[in-house]
Design an enzyme around this catalytic site. Structure first.
Site, PDB file in Angstrom:
ATOM      1  N   TRP A  26       0.864  -1.186   0.000  1.00 28.13           N
ATOM      2  CA  TRP A  26       0.000   0.000   0.000  1.00 28.13           C
ATOM      3  C   TRP A  26       0.903   1.240   0.000  1.00 28.13           C
ATOM      4  O   TRP A  26       1.906   1.261   0.730  1.00 28.13           O
ATOM      5  CB  TRP A  26      -0.899  -0.017   1.241  1.00 28.13           C
ATOM      6  N   TYR A  51      -4.822   0.124  -4.668  1.00 29.23           N
ATOM      7  CA  TYR A  51      -3.615   0.847  -4.264  1.00 29.23           C
ATOM      8  C   TYR A  51      -3.079   1.688  -5.416  1.00 29.23           C
ATOM      9  O   TYR A  51      -2.642   1.152  -6.442  1.00 29.23           O
ATOM     10  CB  TYR A  51      -2.528  -0.115  -3.761  1.00 29.23           C
ATOM     11  N   GLN A  79      -7.918 -11.684   5.177  1.00 29.34           N
ATOM     12  CA  GLN A  79      -6.883 -10.682   5.483  1.00 29.34           C
ATOM     13  C   GLN A  79      -7.500  -9.632   6.405  1.00 29.34           C
ATOM     14  O   GLN A  79      -8.483  -8.988   6.056  1.00 29.34           O
ATOM     15  CB  GLN A  79      -6.376 -10.047   4.183  1.00 29.34           C
ATOM     16  N   TYR A  97      -2.775  -7.652   8.306  1.00 30.62           N
ATOM     17  CA  TYR A  97      -2.355  -6.409   7.636  1.00 30.62           C
ATOM     18  C   TYR A  97      -2.060  -5.315   8.647  1.00 30.62           C
ATOM     19  O   TYR A  97      -2.465  -5.408   9.796  1.00 30.62           O
ATOM     20  CB  TYR A  97      -3.344  -6.003   6.538  1.00 30.62           C
TER      21      TYR A  97
HETATM   22  P1  NDP Z   1       2.449  -1.470   8.180  1.00 31.61           P
HETATM   23  O1  NDP Z   1       1.948  -1.788   9.539  1.00 31.61           O
HETATM   24  O2  NDP Z   1       3.072  -2.524   7.373  1.00 31.61           O
HETATM   25  O3  NDP Z   1       3.412  -0.224   8.321  1.00 31.61           O
HETATM   26  C1  NDP Z   1       3.993   0.389   7.207  1.00 31.61           C
HETATM   27  C2  NDP Z   1       4.702   1.652   7.686  1.00 31.61           C
HETATM   28  O4  NDP Z   1       5.716   1.304   8.615  1.00 31.61           O
HETATM   29  C3  NDP Z   1       5.363   2.410   6.570  1.00 31.61           C
HETATM   30  O5  NDP Z   1       5.222   3.782   6.872  1.00 31.61           O
HETATM   31  C4  NDP Z   1       6.825   1.994   6.672  1.00 31.61           C
HETATM   32  O6  NDP Z   1       7.662   3.040   6.235  1.00 31.61           O
HETATM   33  C5  NDP Z   1       6.972   1.776   8.155  1.00 31.61           C
HETATM   34  N1  NDP Z   1       7.968   0.745   8.499  1.00 31.61           N
HETATM   35  C6  NDP Z   1       8.062  -0.509   7.991  1.00 31.61           C
HETATM   36  N2  NDP Z   1       9.061  -1.183   8.580  1.00 31.61           N
HETATM   37  C7  NDP Z   1       9.616  -0.340   9.479  1.00 31.61           C
HETATM   38  C8  NDP Z   1      10.678  -0.463  10.407  1.00 31.61           C
HETATM   39  N3  NDP Z   1      11.383  -1.583  10.536  1.00 31.61           N
HETATM   40  N4  NDP Z   1      10.981   0.628  11.174  1.00 31.61           N
HETATM   41  C9  NDP Z   1      10.282   1.771  11.056  1.00 31.61           C
HETATM   42  N5  NDP Z   1       9.246   1.939  10.212  1.00 31.61           N
HETATM   43  C10 NDP Z   1       8.910   0.884   9.431  1.00 31.61           C
HETATM   44  O7  NDP Z   1       1.189  -0.815   7.413  1.00 31.61           O
HETATM   45  P2  NDP Z   1       0.390  -1.076   6.079  1.00 31.61           P
HETATM   46  O8  NDP Z   1      -0.918  -0.404   6.281  1.00 31.61           O
HETATM   47  O9  NDP Z   1       1.185  -0.722   4.888  1.00 31.61           O
HETATM   48  O10 NDP Z   1       0.085  -2.644   6.105  1.00 31.61           O
HETATM   49  C11 NDP Z   1       0.876  -3.611   5.438  1.00 31.61           C
HETATM   50  C12 NDP Z   1       0.196  -4.089   4.177  1.00 31.61           C
HETATM   51  O11 NDP Z   1      -1.066  -4.687   4.466  1.00 31.61           O
HETATM   52  C13 NDP Z   1      -0.180  -2.975   3.199  1.00 31.61           C
HETATM   53  O12 NDP Z   1       0.962  -2.430   2.567  1.00 31.61           O
HETATM   54  C14 NDP Z   1      -1.159  -3.691   2.324  1.00 31.61           C
HETATM   55  O13 NDP Z   1      -0.484  -4.545   1.432  1.00 31.61           O
HETATM   56  C15 NDP Z   1      -1.961  -4.480   3.370  1.00 31.61           C
HETATM   57  N6  NDP Z   1      -3.158  -3.773   3.863  1.00 31.61           N
HETATM   58  C16 NDP Z   1      -4.398  -4.335   3.615  1.00 31.61           C
HETATM   59  C17 NDP Z   1      -5.548  -3.701   4.021  1.00 31.61           C
HETATM   60  C18 NDP Z   1      -6.874  -4.312   3.725  1.00 31.61           C
HETATM   61  O14 NDP Z   1      -7.902  -3.636   3.896  1.00 31.61           O
HETATM   62  N7  NDP Z   1      -6.931  -5.556   3.307  1.00 31.61           N
HETATM   63  C19 NDP Z   1      -5.516  -2.418   4.745  1.00 31.61           C
HETATM   64  C20 NDP Z   1      -4.171  -1.962   5.034  1.00 31.61           C
HETATM   65  C21 NDP Z   1      -3.065  -2.630   4.609  1.00 31.61           C
HETATM   66  P3  NDP Z   1       8.793   2.792   5.100  1.00 31.61           P
HETATM   67  O15 NDP Z   1       8.079   2.279   3.892  1.00 31.61           O
HETATM   68  O16 NDP Z   1       9.365   4.158   4.919  1.00 31.61           O
HETATM   69  O17 NDP Z   1       9.754   1.797   5.682  1.00 31.61           O
END
Ligand code: NDP
Length: 277
Positions: free
Chosen positions: A20, A53, A163, A191
């Protein structure tokens, strides 16, 4: 790499890559591609995306990331509820396939419940499966009542995954939905496992991590990975953070550490409405 077994017996990595907010800006594209490829290289060969996305831009970037290595990847994407009708879902899937530059999706999910009757979506999923365009199907953001209804429709019991929003601060599903899914051997794909990075600033979690020499992201992911039939899909656009996150797969939290996390983030004691982001 720990694996999770789908109801049909196929195994998939318990650690996948979220997408995302990936693919939206030309300036960050190279870093995002590098981060996805680093994850794939390290064995996180499950990628989660969605037609929603970036209005398809995330799927396009994923298509680029998996070019030349499609067979190593378990590809998950999602159809929007507005596109989940009998014909519309078939057309949406074909658009996703074009953006992903592949001939098949490994797991196709209904993104959340909309106005289309479940039976129609299931008919479309059955047609797509018969045509070889999707290998498995499942759902996202369906609560227990929705799951009962979905399951009762023709083909509903062939669901390969739900999910759901699941992390240390969002444990509501443990009360009823998670056990219901476990009984039916349906994995949960967790997620926002880092609560979109908000969890990483939690003072109690930071103190816990300082004592055990791990980062908050690693602790949050290791806690999820300690559970049966849970797949995590953290998103990161940085190679270093993807590697940091992946090393959570090496961490085994002991019973004492899990009890400390339960004290910081108590499990639910009653049914709660399903949370979603
Ligand atoms: P996450 O909980 O995966 O968090 C992502 C955020 O955390 C980004 O800002 C990233 O920044 C940061 N991050 C990642 N690793 C680290 C780390 N080690 N230290 C510090 N910051 C970190 O959130 P998401 O909402 O993106 O959830 C993951 C995935 O789940 C989504 O990308 C999507 O594929 C799915 N999803 C599905 C949904 C649904 O309705 N089915 C809804 C929401 C998400 P950076 O990129 O700068 O590292």
């Amino acid at each position: 790499m720990k694996t999770v077994t789908l109801p049909g017996g196929e195994t998939v990595p318990a650690f996948g890559l979220g997408t995302w907010n990936i693919g939206d800006h030309a300036a960050t594209r190279a870093d995002e591609l590098a981060a996805l490829r680093a994850g794939l290289d390290a064995g996180a060969t499950l990628i989660d995306t969605a037609e929603m996305y970036g209005s398809g831009r995330s799927e396009q970037l994923v298509g680029e990331a998996i070019a030349g290595r499609r067979d190593q990847v378990f590809l998950v994407t999602k159809v929007l509820p507005d596109n989940a009708g009998r014909r519309a879902a078939v057309a949406a899937c074909e658009r996703s396939l074009r953006r992903l530059k592949t001939d098949r999706i490994d797991l196709y999910l209904l993104h959340w419940r909309g106005g289309v009757p479940f039976a129609e979506t299931l008919d479309a999923f059955a047609e797509l499966k018969a045509a070889g365009k999707i290998r498995h199907y499942g759902v996202s953001n369906l609560d227990l009542a929705d799951m009962h209804e979905w399951w009762s429709r023709a083909g509903g019991a062939a669901t390969a995954c739900n999910q759901l929003l699941y992390n240390l601060t969002r444990r509501g599903i443990e009360f009823d939905l998670l056990p219901w899914l476990r009984e039916r051997r349906v994995p949960v794909m967790a997620y926002s496992p880092l609560e979109q990075a908000r969890l990483l600033a939690h003072a109690g979690l930071r103190r816990f991590c300082a004592r055990y020499q791990m980062t908050p992201a690693q602790a949050a992911l290791a806690w999820l990975l300690a559970q049966e039939q849970v797949i995590v899909i953290p998103k990161s656009a940085s190679v270093a953070r993807v590697q940091e996150n992946l090393s959570a797969a090496e961490i085994r939290l002991d019973a004492g550490q899990r009890a400390e996390l339960d004290a910081l983030f108590p499990p639910p004691t009653r049914a709660r409405p399903l949370e979603m982001l």
